[in-house]
Design a protein around this motif. Sequence first.
Motif, PDB file in Angstrom:
ATOM      1  N   PRO A 353       0.716  -1.312  -0.142  1.00 42.90           N
ATOM      2  CA  PRO A 353       0.016   0.103   0.087  1.00 42.90           C
ATOM      3  C   PRO A 353       0.806   1.255   0.004  1.00 42.90           C
ATOM      4  CG  PRO A 353      -0.814  -1.387   1.693  1.00 42.90           C
ATOM      5  CD  PRO A 353       0.373  -2.129   1.174  1.00 42.90           C
ATOM      6  N   GLU A 354       1.907   1.124   0.683  1.00 42.59           N
ATOM      7  CA  GLU A 354       2.684   2.640   0.718  1.00 42.59           C
ATOM      8  C   GLU A 354       3.881   2.712  -0.446  1.00 42.59           C
ATOM      9  OE1 GLU A 354       1.408   0.706   4.192  1.00 42.59           O
ATOM     10  OE2 GLU A 354       2.921  -0.234   3.012  1.00 42.59           O
ATOM     11  N   ILE A 355       3.772   1.840  -1.407  1.00 38.98           N
ATOM     12  CA  ILE A 355       4.468   2.153  -2.638  1.00 38.98           C
ATOM     13  C   ILE A 355       4.186   3.478  -3.196  1.00 38.98           C
ATOM     14  CG2 ILE A 355       3.156   0.741  -4.284  1.00 38.98           C
ATOM     15  CD1 ILE A 355       5.822  -0.501  -5.587  1.00 38.98           C
ATOM     16  N   THR A 356       5.255   3.998  -3.802  1.00 32.45           N
ATOM     17  CA  THR A 356       4.940   5.356  -4.326  1.00 32.45           C
ATOM     18  C   THR A 356       4.952   5.169  -5.880  1.00 32.45           C
ATOM     19  OG1 THR A 356       7.352   6.086  -4.330  1.00 32.45           O
ATOM     20  CG2 THR A 356       6.209   6.728  -2.488  1.00 32.45           C
ATOM     21  N   GLN A 357       4.211   6.247  -6.487  1.00 29.57           N
ATOM     22  CA  GLN A 357       4.373   6.296  -7.976  1.00 29.57           C
ATOM     23  C   GLN A 357       5.571   6.380  -8.509  1.00 29.57           C
ATOM     24  OE1 GLN A 357       1.795   9.272  -9.673  1.00 29.57           O
ATOM     25  NE2 GLN A 357       1.792   8.331 -11.715  1.00 29.57           N
ATOM     26  N   GLU A 358       6.846   6.998  -7.826  1.00 33.03           N
ATOM     27  CA  GLU A 358       8.025   7.233  -8.137  1.00 33.03           C
ATOM     28  C   GLU A 358       8.791   5.846  -8.122  1.00 33.03           C
ATOM     29  OE1 GLU A 358      12.470   8.961  -6.916  1.00 33.03           O
ATOM     30  OE2 GLU A 358      10.427   9.395  -5.453  1.00 33.03           O
ATOM     31  N   GLN A 359       8.465   4.953  -7.053  1.00 30.42           N
ATOM     32  CA  GLN A 359       9.065   3.651  -7.000  1.00 30.42           C
ATOM     33  C   GLN A 359       8.570   2.861  -8.130  1.00 30.42           C
ATOM     34  OE1 GLN A 359       7.849   3.114  -2.921  1.00 30.42           O
ATOM     35  NE2 GLN A 359       9.758   2.753  -2.166  1.00 30.42           N
ATOM     36  N   VAL A 360       7.331   3.028  -8.250  1.00 25.32           N
ATOM     37  CA  VAL A 360       6.643   2.124  -9.446  1.00 25.32           C
ATOM     38  C   VAL A 360       7.134   2.389 -10.911  1.00 25.32           C
ATOM     39  CG1 VAL A 360       4.335   1.954 -10.953  1.00 25.32           C
ATOM     40  CG2 VAL A 360       4.286   1.751  -8.386  1.00 25.32           C
ATOM     41  N   THR A 361       7.684   3.729 -11.131  1.00 24.70           N
ATOM     42  CA  THR A 361       8.121   4.084 -12.303  1.00 24.70           C
ATOM     43  C   THR A 361       9.564   3.554 -12.414  1.00 24.70           C
ATOM     44  OG1 THR A 361       6.937   6.145 -12.296  1.00 24.70           O
ATOM     45  CG2 THR A 361       8.831   6.088 -13.458  1.00 24.70           C
ATOM     46  N   ARG A 362      10.296   3.769 -11.130  1.00 29.23           N
ATOM     47  CA  ARG A 362      11.568   2.939 -11.221  1.00 29.23           C
ATOM     48  C   ARG A 362      11.525   1.537 -11.601  1.00 29.23           C
ATOM     49  NH1 ARG A 362      14.523   3.193  -5.951  1.00 29.23           N
ATOM     50  NH2 ARG A 362      15.885   1.893  -7.097  1.00 29.23           N
ATOM     51  N   VAL A 363      10.393   0.761 -11.174  1.00 33.68           N
ATOM     52  CA  VAL A 363      10.472  -0.584 -11.344  1.00 33.68           C
ATOM     53  C   VAL A 363      10.102  -0.871 -13.020  1.00 33.68           C
ATOM     54  CG1 VAL A 363       9.183  -2.745 -10.801  1.00 33.68           C
ATOM     55  CG2 VAL A 363       9.743  -1.419  -9.124  1.00 33.68           C
ATOM     56  N   CYS A 364       9.025  -0.002 -13.266  1.00 41.01           N
ATOM     57  CA  CYS A 364       8.686   0.169 -14.797  1.00 41.01           C
ATOM     58  C   CYS A 364       9.951   0.421 -15.707  1.00 41.01           C
ATOM     59  CB  CYS A 364       7.596   0.977 -15.255  1.00 41.01           C
ATOM     60  SG  CYS A 364       6.034   0.281 -14.181  1.00 41.01           S
ATOM     61  N   ASP A 365      10.671   1.230 -15.508  1.00 40.04           N
ATOM     62  CA  ASP A 365      11.650   1.652 -16.146  1.00 40.04           C
ATOM     63  C   ASP A 365      12.597   0.574 -16.308  1.00 40.04           C
ATOM     64  OD1 ASP A 365      10.534   4.194 -16.642  1.00 40.04           O
ATOM     65  OD2 ASP A 365      11.880   5.404 -15.267  1.00 40.04           O
ATOM     66  N   ALA A 366      12.840  -0.022 -15.182  1.00 42.53           N
ATOM     67  CA  ALA A 366      14.045  -1.241 -15.033  1.00 42.53           C
ATOM     68  C   ALA A 366      13.511  -2.339 -16.105  1.00 42.53           C
ATOM     69  CB  ALA A 366      14.284  -1.693 -13.708  1.00 42.53           C
ATOM     70  N   ILE A 367      12.516  -2.501 -16.051  1.00 45.24           N
ATOM     71  CA  ILE A 367      11.782  -3.719 -16.760  1.00 45.24           C
ATOM     72  C   ILE A 367      11.945  -3.307 -18.315  1.00 45.24           C
ATOM     73  CG2 ILE A 367       9.757  -4.985 -17.527  1.00 45.24           C
ATOM     74  CD1 ILE A 367       8.729  -4.928 -14.339  1.00 45.24           C
ATOM     75  N   ARG A 368      11.342  -2.281 -18.555  1.00 42.16           N
ATOM     76  CA  ARG A 368      11.505  -1.623 -19.995  1.00 42.16           C
ATOM     77  C   ARG A 368      13.174  -1.689 -20.640  1.00 42.16           C
ATOM     78  NH1 ARG A 368       8.112   1.466 -22.750  1.00 42.16           N
ATOM     79  NH2 ARG A 368       6.748   1.663 -20.956  1.00 42.16           N
ATOM     80  N   GLU A 369      13.961  -1.233 -19.589  1.00 41.66           N
ATOM     81  CA  GLU A 369      15.314  -1.111 -20.037  1.00 41.66           C
ATOM     82  C   GLU A 369      15.844  -2.671 -20.504  1.00 41.66           C
ATOM     83  OE1 GLU A 369      17.329   0.466 -16.781  1.00 41.66           O
ATOM     84  OE2 GLU A 369      16.410   2.516 -16.976  1.00 41.66           O
ATOM     85  N   PHE A 370      15.261  -3.616 -19.644  1.00 41.44           N
ATOM     86  CA  PHE A 370      15.857  -5.149 -19.866  1.00 41.44           C
ATOM     87  C   PHE A 370      15.359  -5.379 -20.872  1.00 41.44           C
ATOM     88  CE2 PHE A 370      14.505  -9.385 -19.855  1.00 41.44           C
ATOM     89  CZ  PHE A 370      15.851 -10.102 -19.384  1.00 41.44           C
ATOM     90  N   TYR A 371      14.099  -5.179 -21.452  1.00 39.44           N
ATOM     91  CA  TYR A 371      13.845  -5.621 -22.809  1.00 39.44           C
ATOM     92  C   TYR A 371      14.475  -4.917 -24.045  1.00 39.44           C
ATOM     93  CZ  TYR A 371      10.996  -9.171 -20.608  1.00 39.44           C
ATOM     94  OH  TYR A 371      10.425 -10.257 -20.055  1.00 39.44           O
ATOM     95  N   GLU A 372      14.768  -3.579 -23.986  1.00 45.53           N
ATOM     96  CA  GLU A 372      15.381  -2.794 -24.887  1.00 45.53           C
ATOM     97  C   GLU A 372      16.938  -3.174 -24.978  1.00 45.53           C
ATOM     98  OE1 GLU A 372      14.674   1.273 -23.619  1.00 45.53           O
ATOM     99  OE2 GLU A 372      12.626   1.156 -24.453  1.00 45.53           O
ATOM    100  N   GLU A 373      17.333  -3.535 -23.760  1.00 37.88           N
ATOM    101  CA  GLU A 373      18.983  -3.825 -23.793  1.00 37.88           C
ATOM    102  C   GLU A 373      19.321  -5.087 -24.069  1.00 37.88           C
ATOM    103  OE1 GLU A 373      20.597  -2.741 -20.077  1.00 37.88           O
ATOM    104  OE2 GLU A 373      20.052  -0.613 -20.190  1.00 37.88           O
ATOM    105  N   LYS A 374      18.378  -5.821 -23.811  1.00 42.44           N
ATOM    106  CA  LYS A 374      18.529  -7.519 -24.163  1.00 42.44           C
ATOM    107  C   LYS A 374      18.150  -8.057 -25.498  1.00 42.44           C
ATOM    108  CE  LYS A 374      20.377  -7.767 -19.606  1.00 42.44           C
ATOM    109  NZ  LYS A 374      21.676  -8.064 -19.351  1.00 42.44           N
TER     110      LYS A 374
END
Length: 374
Positions: A353-374
């Motif tokens: 419940p306490e997760i922030t939008q900034e934290q969600v964005t970091r997770v999403c960005d990391a997943i996006r980067e994985f599929y773009e870089e790999k």
Amino acid sequence: MTDQPIPLFNLKEQHDSLKDQINAAAAEALNSMHWLLGPQTEKFEEEFAQLIGVKHCITCSSGASAIQIALMAAGIGEGDEVITTPFTFIATTSSVSLTGAKFVFADIDPVTYNIDVADVERKITKKTKAILPVHLYGYPANMAAIMHLANEHGLKVIEDCAQAHLAMADGVMVGGIGDAGCFSFYPSKNLGACGDAGCITTNDDEIANRCRSLRHSGRALGKAYEYDLEGSTLRMDEIQAAILRVKLPHLEEWTEKRRKAASWYAEGLAGVPVIFPPTPPAGHAQSYYVYTIRCERRDQLQAYLKEKGIGSAVYYPVPLYKQPAYKHLGFKTEDYPQAEKAAKEVLSIPMFPEITQEQVTRVCDAIREFYEEK
């Protein structure tokens, strides 16, 4: 602070926000000398039953014991068969075994990961006495179809709601649809105690009375040393009840925050080659115990997220039909193709419940980067 790790669950932040209230409630329960089945337990049972919309809530020692007690109270025992899913925590099936009954697996739906009702129907025999659906990840199982099938064949339905506090199907809270619902209050759950705890919910007076007896050594209600049933010592203590009463008024708000975080994930992962949790139809609601995506190169993605300080987990990497504990039962992997495929592809990413939008964005960005870089 953007480089701070993001855990899969963040129990500390929630606990710290209520620490003074929790400590005071625990101390009150401890000092009351009513350590078991006292006023805190009675009040919590009333409050949780009211929230779920059922007549009865019977607390017990864990989500696993809730399933065992509910099955026994519904008359399930030696020689009976209970159809359930292989894509769940082992407590679902071990609880069946502890009643003396036999569990039978039906495969899962590839979209919801919940039990496939068509396969349930194929598995029904003369020995089948109950269906045990699991509302996995907080997404409600297809209860309308399950109840129709159960009514047609005269079967009991015991809902495993361990991950689904405040999830809803056809306008009704899970735990109030089948003959009984079984909740876990394990610390990481949507409503978590500070230790093991659980409960059974039901609208059936007879099942409720049998549950109260079975959790308390089979003791006859209102009698000191007279036993109607052979039960066990599976009670929840007063301290856990007091702690849960502090948290319960926040559960609806926490659930809405989980749903908001889910919408951030759906927006942030748009265009990324992963499959999101399904969107519930009208009258249904998901409680997002975890936010589970389905993806290619799952293990590599999980390792990449770990490098970035982002927590994740696989629920469940080894389906129950492949567990060493059940090797002697001779299950065949090819009988459960959807569960087998899901076990290789699902990944749960941070959700609390306490997760922030900034934290969600970091997770999403990391997943996006994985599929773009790999």
